[in-house]
Design an enzyme around this catalytic site. Structure first.
Site, PDB file in Angstrom:
ATOM      1  N   TRP A  39      -3.566   6.105 -14.592  1.00  0.00           N
ATOM      2  CA  TRP A  39      -2.366   6.604 -13.933  1.00  0.00           C
ATOM      3  C   TRP A  39      -2.183   8.059 -14.361  1.00  0.00           C
ATOM      4  O   TRP A  39      -2.218   8.363 -15.568  1.00  0.00           O
ATOM      5  CB  TRP A  39      -1.189   5.736 -14.370  1.00  0.00           C
ATOM      6  N   ASP A 123      -0.129  -1.464 -20.754  1.00  0.00           N
ATOM      7  CA  ASP A 123       0.635  -0.987 -19.606  1.00  0.00           C
ATOM      8  C   ASP A 123       0.722  -2.173 -18.652  1.00  0.00           C
ATOM      9  O   ASP A 123      -0.284  -2.596 -18.098  1.00  0.00           O
ATOM     10  CB  ASP A 123      -0.096   0.198 -18.962  1.00  0.00           C
ATOM     11  N   ALA A 125       2.680  -2.791 -15.546  1.00  0.00           N
ATOM     12  CA  ALA A 125       3.579  -2.342 -14.482  1.00  0.00           C
ATOM     13  C   ALA A 125       3.470  -3.188 -13.222  1.00  0.00           C
ATOM     14  O   ALA A 125       4.333  -3.103 -12.353  1.00  0.00           O
ATOM     15  CB  ALA A 125       3.295  -0.881 -14.138  1.00  0.00           C
ATOM     16  N   LYS A 159       8.909  -2.943  -9.770  1.00  0.00           N
ATOM     17  CA  LYS A 159       8.147  -3.347  -8.589  1.00  0.00           C
ATOM     18  C   LYS A 159       8.102  -4.866  -8.445  1.00  0.00           C
ATOM     19  O   LYS A 159       8.428  -5.409  -7.404  1.00  0.00           O
ATOM     20  CB  LYS A 159       6.738  -2.773  -8.662  1.00  0.00           C
TER      21      LYS A 159
END
Length: 178
Positions: A39, A123, A125, A159
């Site tokens: 990212w 991470d 996400a 999300k």
């Protein structure tokens, strides 16, 4: 182990920023390994949180010839990392590639992390986006937790929980003791 948790309001990178800032205090000279590619915000967040431009290393991740995981390269780079390094791992739905290790590969990654005393910073996400099952997509994090690995997990709920307008997440530290 025990879990210390802090809710994070605002942009998702705040969880990573706070996790890395805390780890800067605990292990100030540790190198941080980040997948290549990753990212785009990981490097600026890491530089800000760690307050340095050095000690950020890319480990091999994407095999551009096959557009699959360069697992051999990843393992070689993790094995070559200085003992005690921080390693940023995408728990699932690797951003930006979407390429994830298999369960068997996660088990091998775990063995290298243990052998080199690496400290994972997950991470997370996109939990639930790979299989449609948030519990299944937490496989890597649970594998490491069940093995007693100290780690940080930076998690977004924006999300996957439909809270995108709220920008909410958390940072979790898995520790052996209080």
């Amino acid at each position: 182990g025990l879990i210390a948790r802090a809710a994070e309001l605002g942009e998702y990178f705040r969880a990573q920023l706070n996790a890395l800032a805390f780890l800067r205090e605990v292990c100030p000279d540790a190198e941080l390994l980040i997948s290549g590619p990753t990212w785009p915000n990981h490097y600026p967040v890491a530089k800000k949180a760690l307050r340095r431009e050095t000690g950020l290393t890319t480990y091999r991740y994407l095999d551009t010839a096959t557009m699959g995981l360069d697992f051999a390269g990843m393992i070689a780079d993790l094995q070559a990392a200085p003992e005690g390094s921080l390693v940023l791992l995408h728990a699932c739905a690797h951003n930006p590639t979407g390429v994830d290790p298999s369960k068997a590969q996660w088990r091998e990654i775990l063995e290298v992390v243990k052998a080199r005393s690496l400290l994972p910073v997950f991470d997370s996400a996109y939990q639930g986006f790979v299989t449609g099952d948030p519990a299944e997509d937490a496989f890597a994090v649970r594998l490491f937790a069940d093995a007693g690995i100290e780690m940080a997990v930076c998690q977004s709920f924006s999300k996957n929980m439909g809270l995108y307008g709220e920008r909410i997440g958390a940072v979790h530290f898995v520790c052996p003791t209080a």
